[in-house]
Design a protein around this motif. Structure first.
Motif, PDB file in Angstrom:
ATOM      1  N   SER A   1      38.709 -14.680  54.055  1.00  0.00           N
ATOM      2  CA  SER A   1      38.453 -16.078  54.386  1.00  0.00           C
ATOM      3  C   SER A   1      37.002 -16.335  54.761  1.00  0.00           C
ATOM      4  CB  SER A   1      39.371 -16.518  55.534  1.00  0.00           C
ATOM      5  OG  SER A   1      39.084 -15.788  56.715  1.00  0.00           O
ATOM      6  N   ALA A   2      36.245 -15.260  55.071  1.00  0.00           N
ATOM      7  CA  ALA A   2      34.840 -15.422  55.467  1.00  0.00           C
ATOM      8  C   ALA A   2      33.888 -15.456  54.282  1.00  0.00           C
ATOM      9  CB  ALA A   2      34.434 -14.294  56.416  1.00  0.00           C
ATOM     10  N   VAL A   3      34.390 -15.222  53.081  1.00  0.00           N
ATOM     11  CA  VAL A   3      33.523 -15.121  51.900  1.00  0.00           C
ATOM     12  C   VAL A   3      33.219 -16.497  51.322  1.00  0.00           C
ATOM     13  CG1 VAL A   3      33.477 -14.373  49.488  1.00  0.00           C
ATOM     14  CG2 VAL A   3      34.198 -12.797  51.251  1.00  0.00           C
ATOM     15  N   ASP A   4      31.954 -16.715  51.020  1.00  0.00           N
ATOM     16  CA  ASP A   4      31.547 -17.869  50.222  1.00  0.00           C
ATOM     17  C   ASP A   4      31.673 -17.434  48.762  1.00  0.00           C
ATOM     18  OD1 ASP A   4      30.252 -19.850  48.775  1.00  0.00           O
ATOM     19  OD2 ASP A   4      28.677 -20.141  50.267  1.00  0.00           O
ATOM     20  N   LEU A   5      32.847 -17.660  48.194  1.00  0.00           N
ATOM     21  CA  LEU A   5      33.142 -17.120  46.871  1.00  0.00           C
ATOM     22  C   LEU A   5      32.211 -17.685  45.806  1.00  0.00           C
ATOM     23  CD1 LEU A   5      34.945 -15.234  45.232  1.00  0.00           C
ATOM     24  CD2 LEU A   5      36.552 -17.137  44.934  1.00  0.00           C
ATOM     25  N   ASP A   6      31.932 -18.975  45.869  1.00  0.00           N
ATOM     26  CA  ASP A   6      31.039 -19.564  44.868  1.00  0.00           C
ATOM     27  C   ASP A   6      29.649 -18.929  44.922  1.00  0.00           C
ATOM     28  OD1 ASP A   6      33.017 -21.246  43.947  1.00  0.00           O
ATOM     29  OD2 ASP A   6      32.400 -22.956  45.170  1.00  0.00           O
ATOM     30  N   ALA A   7      29.151 -18.685  46.136  1.00  0.00           N
ATOM     31  CA  ALA A   7      27.830 -18.068  46.270  1.00  0.00           C
ATOM     32  C   ALA A   7      27.846 -16.641  45.728  1.00  0.00           C
ATOM     33  CB  ALA A   7      27.392 -18.082  47.733  1.00  0.00           C
ATOM     34  N   TYR A   8      28.921 -15.903  45.995  1.00  0.00           N
ATOM     35  CA  TYR A   8      29.018 -14.541  45.461  1.00  0.00           C
ATOM     36  C   TYR A   8      29.042 -14.565  43.936  1.00  0.00           C
ATOM     37  CZ  TYR A   8      30.926 -10.109  43.942  1.00  0.00           C
ATOM     38  OH  TYR A   8      31.112  -8.934  43.263  1.00  0.00           O
ATOM     39  N   LEU A   9      29.854 -15.425  43.358  1.00  0.00           N
ATOM     40  CA  LEU A   9      29.953 -15.476  41.895  1.00  0.00           C
ATOM     41  C   LEU A   9      28.608 -15.846  41.270  1.00  0.00           C
ATOM     42  CD1 LEU A   9      33.443 -17.196  41.496  1.00  0.00           C
ATOM     43  CD2 LEU A   9      32.897 -14.762  41.312  1.00  0.00           C
ATOM     44  N   THR A  10      27.862 -16.737  41.921  1.00  0.00           N
ATOM     45  CA  THR A  10      26.520 -17.070  41.448  1.00  0.00           C
ATOM     46  C   THR A  10      25.602 -15.858  41.548  1.00  0.00           C
ATOM     47  OG1 THR A  10      26.774 -19.398  42.064  1.00  0.00           O
ATOM     48  CG2 THR A  10      24.524 -18.563  41.802  1.00  0.00           C
ATOM     49  N   ARG A  11      25.694 -15.128  42.664  1.00  0.00           N
ATOM     50  CA  ARG A  11      24.829 -13.945  42.873  1.00  0.00           C
ATOM     51  C   ARG A  11      25.028 -12.903  41.782  1.00  0.00           C
ATOM     52  NH1 ARG A  11      21.845 -10.174  43.115  1.00  0.00           N
ATOM     53  NH2 ARG A  11      21.382  -8.828  44.903  1.00  0.00           N
ATOM     54  N   VAL A  12      26.285 -12.698  41.350  1.00  0.00           N
ATOM     55  CA  VAL A  12      26.535 -11.666  40.340  1.00  0.00           C
ATOM     56  C   VAL A  12      26.527 -12.219  38.924  1.00  0.00           C
ATOM     57  CG1 VAL A  12      27.826 -10.268  41.992  1.00  0.00           C
ATOM     58  CG2 VAL A  12      29.086 -11.825  40.469  1.00  0.00           C
ATOM     59  N   GLY A  13      26.365 -13.537  38.786  1.00  0.00           N
ATOM     60  CA  GLY A  13      26.267 -14.135  37.462  1.00  0.00           C
ATOM     61  C   GLY A  13      27.587 -14.290  36.742  1.00  0.00           C
TER      62      GLY A  13
END
Length: 279
Positions: free
Chosen positions: A12-24
C-alpha cells in the motif's frame, strides 16, 4: 490489485505509477505471468545494482519502503540486493501477487558453497507453479523469471538453468560460452523483512562483507551486461567470452553515470573521488 489491506511487504506504500514510469513499463499490470515477466525485464534494464552508499560513508542504508522508493524511484539511483527486493516485493504485493522471499549463498567469484546467505530473491506462486523472480543479482542475474523445477531452463541471448544438488539445495547457473557459472545455491525456507535488516547490517559493516570496501556496480541491458568491481570492468555479450578492462581513476569516477546510468550529487562525487584515491 491488492489495495484493501496492508501486509508485511507494504504494498500500500508503493506509488505504482511512479515505479512503472521509472522502469519504463507502459502497459497494464495484473497478477499474471505476462506481467511478472514484463516487470522483471523492465526492472533489471532500468535499475542498476549500486553499493555506493556504503562507500560514501553512510552508516545506514534504510530498508523501509518509503526510503527505498525515494532513492530508487524518485532520485533515479540504483540499489543493492536488499533495497531492490524490498521495492520489488512491495510492487508485487500492491499488484496482488502471492510470493515468499528466500536467501541464497553466492557462489560466483567465490566458489564457496558455504558462505553467508546474503542474496535475497522472491518465489512467486502462479497457477500451481512457483517462479524464481530475482531482479537484483546484477550483471550475471536473470532477465526474466525461471520456473522453480528440477532441470528448469531459460533459453535466449542469456541462458540459465536450475539444478538440484543431493543436499536438496537448488543452484541457479548462468550458461556462458566458457561453461556454466554457478550463481548461488538456495533452499526455499521463507525469509522476512526482519531478516533483511540483519543481512543489511552485515553487508554494510562487517569486515568480510564484499560490499563495503570497493565499488560494485552492475547492470543488464539488451545485448550487453556490465559489472564494475573496484576498477575492473567486465563486459558480457551474448555468445562471447567475458571481456575485462582495468579503468584508470578518471574512468572509474565517471563510470557510475556513463556506464550504469547513476547520477550522483556533486558532494557525493567528491567523496567518491577521495575514496578511490585511497589513504
Amino acid at each position: 490489485m491488492n489495495d484493501v489491506t496492508d501486509s508485511m511487504w507494504r504494498g500500500s506504500a508503493v506509488d505504482l505509477d511512479a515505479y512503472l514510469t521509472r522502469v519504463g513499463h507502459g502497459g497494464g499490470v495484473a497478477a499474471d505471468l505476462s506481467t511478472l515477466r514484463a516487470l522483471h525485464t523492465a526492472h533489471v534494464g532500468a535499475i542498476p545494482f549500486d553499493n555506493l552508499d556504503a562507500l560514501l560513508g553512510r552508516t545506514a542504508v534504510p530498508l523501509d519502503v518509503d526510503s527505498v522508493q525515494e532513492k530508487i524511484v524518485r532520485q533515479g539511483r540504483g540499489g543493492w540486493c536488499l533495497e531492490q527486493v524490498v521495492l520489488m516485493a512491495a510492487v508485487l504485493d500492491r499488484i496482488g501477487f502471492t510470493f515468499t522471499a528466500f536467501a541464497g549463498r553466492t557462489r560466483i567469484r567465490t566458489g564457496n558453497k558455504f558462505g553467508p546467505a546474503l542474496h535475497v530473491a522472491l518465489l512467486v506462486e502462479l497457477d500451481g507453479e512457483r517462479w524464481l523472480h530475482d531482479v537484483s543479482f546484477g550483471a550475471h542475474g536473470l532477465h526474466e523469471p525461471i520456473r522453480l523445477a528440477e532441470n528448469a531452463r531459460l533459453d535466449g541471448d542469456w541462458s540459465f538453468d536450475l539444478v538440484r544438488e543431493p543436499t536438496g539445495e537448488h543452484v541457479l547457473r548462468f550458461l556462458r560460452p566458457e561453461g556454466p557459472a554457478e550463481l548461488y545455491g538456495f533452499t526455499t525456507d521463507a525469509r522476512y523483512p526482519s531478516d533483511f535488516e540483519l543481512l543489511n547490517h552485515f553487508c554494510l559493516t562487517h569486515p568480510r562483507s564484499p560490499f563495503n570496501h570497493r565499488m560494485i556496480l552492475q547492470r543488464t541491458r539488451p545485448g550487453v551486461r556490465h559489472l564494475l568491481a573496484g576498477t575492473v570492468l567486465a563486459e558480457i555479450r551474448p555468445g562471447e567470452p567475458t571481456a575485462f578492462r582495468e579503468l584508470d581513476d578518471t574512468e572509474a569516477l565517471s563510470a557510475p553515470e556513463e556506464i550504469f546510468g547513476i547520477t550522483l550529487e556533486p558532494d557525493d562525487i567528491q567523496t567518491l573521488r577521495k575514496t578511490l584515491a585511497g589513504p
